[in-house]
Design a protein around this motif. Sequence first.
Motif, short mmCIF file in Angstrom:
data_model
loop_
_atom_site.label_atom_id
_atom_site.label_comp_id
_atom_site.label_asym_id
_atom_site.label_seq_id
_atom_site.Cartn_x
_atom_site.Cartn_y
_atom_site.Cartn_z
N LEU A 126 0.88 -1.15 -0.01
CA LEU A 126 -0.03 -0.01 0.04
C LEU A 126 0.71 1.12 0.12
O LEU A 126 0.40 2.11 -0.59
N SER A 127 2.03 1.19 0.75
CA SER A 127 2.73 2.26 0.94
C SER A 127 3.49 2.63 -0.48
O SER A 127 3.82 3.71 -0.80
N PHE B 154 0.89 4.09 -2.84
CA PHE B 154 0.82 5.52 -2.46
C PHE B 154 1.88 6.44 -2.85
O PHE B 154 1.86 7.63 -3.74
N GLU B 155 3.28 5.96 -2.75
CA GLU B 155 4.24 6.77 -3.20
C GLU B 155 4.25 6.97 -4.72
O GLU B 155 4.68 8.01 -5.29
#
Length: 115
Positions: A10-11, A14-15
């Motif tokens: 998820l990170s 998002f990035e």
Amino acid sequence: MPTSHYKAQLSKGFEEMVEASVSVSLVNTIFNTLQALQKESPKLFYQAMLCLDTKAKPSSITPSQYQAMEFTWSQFELNKKKNILDKDFIQLFNQVEENGLTYYTQNQQETNDNE
């Protein structure tokens, strides 16, 4: 799978979204600047782009480069070209926009296989 794996995925997503958003924002800023310059002086805008493509430096332009630049502009105007970039790149953009990148790359692969 452990929760940390999902958080990492998820990170990463998002990035990538933030990076794409920043990139589009920068492209928009440059686009607005270029569009304003083109509207202000189409000839000078075109000639600056020509210098970029040919690596001619306006600060040290030679008489032959100046003559070539002026003549190239006159021919561009005479032919009323609607695109500044090479038509092959405009076609590439249009094909990917209309059909998607996956279709385009598969089509290119099939073309290369048939050659």
